[in-house]
Design a protein around this motif. Structure first.
Motif, PDB file in Angstrom:
ATOM      1  N   ASP A 195       0.837  -1.198   0.000  1.00  0.00           N
ATOM      2  CA  ASP A 195       0.000   0.000   0.000  1.00  0.00           C
ATOM      3  C   ASP A 195       0.871   1.247   0.000  1.00  0.00           C
ATOM      4  N   ASP A 196       0.547   2.182  -0.899  1.00  0.00           N
ATOM      5  CA  ASP A 196       1.180   3.509  -0.892  1.00  0.00           C
ATOM      6  C   ASP A 196       2.699   3.431  -1.015  1.00  0.00           C
ATOM      7  N   GLU A 197       3.188   2.472  -1.784  1.00  0.00           N
ATOM      8  CA  GLU A 197       4.623   2.354  -2.022  1.00  0.00           C
ATOM      9  C   GLU A 197       5.047   3.279  -3.159  1.00  0.00           C
ATOM     10  N   ALA A 198       6.289   3.782  -3.091  1.00  0.00           N
ATOM     11  CA  ALA A 198       6.823   4.652  -4.140  1.00  0.00           C
ATOM     12  C   ALA A 198       8.083   4.017  -4.716  1.00  0.00           C
ATOM     13  N   PHE A 199       8.103   3.881  -6.055  1.00  0.00           N
ATOM     14  CA  PHE A 199       9.236   3.313  -6.775  1.00  0.00           C
ATOM     15  C   PHE A 199       9.671   4.347  -7.812  1.00  0.00           C
ATOM     16  N   ALA A 200      10.827   4.961  -7.617  1.00  0.00           N
ATOM     17  CA  ALA A 200      11.190   6.082  -8.481  1.00  0.00           C
ATOM     18  C   ALA A 200      12.670   6.056  -8.837  1.00  0.00           C
ATOM     19  N   ALA A 201      12.955   6.338 -10.108  1.00  0.00           N
ATOM     20  CA  ALA A 201      14.312   6.597 -10.593  1.00  0.00           C
ATOM     21  C   ALA A 201      15.278   5.454 -10.315  1.00  0.00           C
ATOM     22  N   ASN A 202      14.792   4.223 -10.309  1.00  0.00           N
ATOM     23  CA  ASN A 202      15.672   3.076 -10.152  1.00  0.00           C
ATOM     24  C   ASN A 202      16.276   2.675 -11.497  1.00  0.00           C
TER      25      ASN A 202
END
Length: 595
Positions: free
Chosen positions: A236-243
């Motif tokens: 829930d409400d996880e953020a995955f960015a710029a990997n």
């Protein structure tokens, strides 16, 4: 830290410091985190370590005290740097730094070898070590830690499955891998930041009942998070960015539900799934990922992708949603897909996707197609989708026995709906209007298409364009206001044209070049060039209404055309060489125009 204290700490760093003293069994009063509190402060006078007040200059001094730590005891760390490896083997011990990780640091590794150990509020500098924290026992809690410099920041792995491990509010950064684990049961990860690690942010395998909420997986060199061989996971409400890889990579998982996630600017896909079963991605945002928003492959089955916003995947080869290879029984519903290279892509890798449902989605402003079905295993259903203002074809389909029903396609730079091959696809109840190409297009090639109950209007080319193939059925469609012909057939054999209303088109209502067809019970009305035109075609025209067409009702050049029991707009039949005042007929002998 004073030199004498530093020397004392370094003297104990040569061996693991064991916070376990088998000779000192905990009393019942110490169970359940309600035992005494010990204090470690580098400023505490060394000569007072043995005065019995539980204040110590170093962890080494604390561990040498008699009696020592027992179950449920708490150690409070004052600000400073504490060097040496720790093995905590007493159940229920808490090690806490009230002043926080910016002021309190452990240099070394920490190993949790007893259940119920809690670490809180300090940083761990594990530079050059294989791990920062190694969780080997159940019910560990890591809260507010900063862990950096290790091969793996936090490792969760025991001799068997581990249960009830909690990580809350930690920062794992500048490690090889931020978090790794195997065999976790009832693992809880909340509000952690796993960022700027050289490899993946997290890699978890063989997990069960995983609960992740509010974590940030950012700027890692590999995938943000990899989940493999896991079952029953809630994100829930996880953020995955710029990997540097995918935001979230799933492999051989089941029962994974991702809700309200954010997937942005990852070099790979926002979410990549292989062998995903009975899972869901809902109410999430996938934006500007390099290879696309979401891919399901590797026999993924019975998944739901619903209520998401998926946009900005415009690089060559990218797609908002990508079903690759043998994937079945997946539902893609109620998503908004904009500014992608392709909105939704079905593609074969060996076996093609089959028995999937795409419904009530909106695909807009794709630089290529709104939907592209490059291959199909059949029985896919595309229903009630809205495809608007896509630069290429609105809906391109080169598969087999799929059903397209109730879709609305408008403003495409090419054709509205193009069935480009395959046997037995069905178009039912779709609306295609205002496209730069034809509204509905079939072929070249492909057989047995069923085009029933559609509306094709105001397109810049033909209303319906059919090139080649055999056994098509065009029935009960409304084709009107198109700039060129209403229906154009080229080399198509065995086509049934029945019950259609074809009106106000800029060319002929029907233009057939070669091939063979039957036209029954249609209305050809107010078309600019005329009602029906046949060039080298074999046709039977029966029970049609051919009225008010501007030039001719029917024209035949070559071929074999019969017209029977049609209404030409006058009780006496067509005009021209015949006695009636209705639309004229040209190129047919009298014996081929029967009452």
């Amino acid at each position: 830290m004073q030199p004498t204290a530093r020397r004392a700490l370094k003297a104990g760093a040569a061996a693991l410091v064991a916070l376990a003293w088998a000779a000192w069994a905990p009393s019942p009063a110490r169970a359940g985190h309600d035992g005494p509190v010990f204090y470690v402060d580098a400023q505490h006078p060394a000569e007072e370590d043995a005065d019995g007040d539980r204040h110590f200059r170093s962890l080494t001094a604390l561990l040498g005290a008699r009696p020592g730590l027992g179950r449920g005891d708490t150690v409070l760390l004052a600000p400073g740097r504490y060097e040496g490896d720790l093995v905590i083997a007493v159940e229920g011990v808490t090690l806490r730094a009230p002043d926080g990780p910016e002021r309190t640091q452990l240099a070394g590794r920490v190993q949790l070898a007893a259940p119920g150990v809690r670490l809180e509020g300090f940083s761990i500098d594990a530079a050059g070590f294989d791990h920062g924290v190694w969780v080997r026992a159940d019910k560990a809690e890591l809260v507010g830690l900063h862990v950096h410099g290790a091969g793996t920041g936090v490792l969760i792995e025991g001799d068997g499955p581990l249960r009830d491990v909690v990580l809350d509010g930690n920062r794992l950064y500048h490690n090889g891998t931020g978090l790794a684990g195997r065999g976790a049961r009832h693992l809880t990860l909340t509000a952690n930041r796993i960022e700027a690690n050289a490899g993946p942010g997290g890699a978890l395998a063989d997990g069960f009942k995983l609960r992740l909420a509010g974590n940030v997986w950012r700027a890692n060199g590999g995938d943000g998070l990899r989940l493999a061989d896991a079952f029953d996971a809630q994100l829930d409400d996880e953020a995955f960015a710029a990997n540097g890889g995918h935001g979230l990579a799933l492999a051989a998982v089941g029962g994974v539900r991702v809700a309200r996630g954010r997937f942005a600017a990852n070099a790979g896909l926002g979410l990549d799934g292989d062998g995903v079963q009975d899972s869901a991605l809902v109410e999430s945002a996938l934006t500007d990922n390099g290879l696309g928003g979401l891919r399901l492959g590797g026999r993924s089955q019975n998944n739901r992708v619903a209520g998401n916003r998926i946009d900005g995947h415009a690089r060559a080869g990218a797609a908002g949603v990508w079903l690759a290879g043998p994937v079945f029984d997946n539902a893609i519903a109620d998503n908004a897909l904009g500014d992608n290279r392709v909105g939704v892509l079905f593609e074969a890798r060996g076996q093609a996707p089959g028995s999937n449902r795409e419904q009530t989605n909106r695909m807009t402003r794709a630089s290529a197609e709104g939907v592209r079905v490059a291959a199909s295993g059949g029985n896919n259903v595309f229903s009630d989708n809205d495809l608007a203002d896509n630069n290429g074809t609105g809906f391109y389909h080169a598969g087999g026995r799929d059903v397209l029903s109730g879709n609305r396609v408008s403003g495409s730079g090419g054709d509205g709906i193009w069935l480009a091959g395959g046997a037995g696809p069905a178009l039912r109840g779709n609306a295609s209007s205002g496209n730069r190409g034809s509204g509905l297009r079939l072929g070249p090639g492909g057989d047995g298409a069923e085009v029933v109950g559609n509306r094709s209007a105001d397109n810049h080319e033909h209303g319906v364009r059919v090139e080649g193939g055999a056994g098509h059925r065009l029935a009960d469609n409304v084709v009107e206001g198109n700039r060129r012909h209403g229906i154009w057939l080229a080399g198509a054999a065995g086509v049934d044209v029945a019950g259609n209303r074809v009106a106000r088109n800029g060319g002929w209502g029907l233009r057939a070049e070669g091939g063979a067809l039957d036209a029954f019970d249609n209305a050809w009305v107010d078309n600019q060039a005329g009602g029906l035109s046949f060039e080298g075609a074999a046709a039977e025209v029966e029970r049609n209404a051919v009225v008010r067409n501007r030039r001719l009702g029917l024209r035949a050049e070559g071929g074999a055309v019969w017209a029977r029991r049609n209404w030409w707009g006058d009780p006496l039949g067509p005009a021209g060489a015949f006695s009636g005042g209705g639309n004229a007929v040209a190129g047919l002998a009298l014996d081929r125009v029967l009452p």
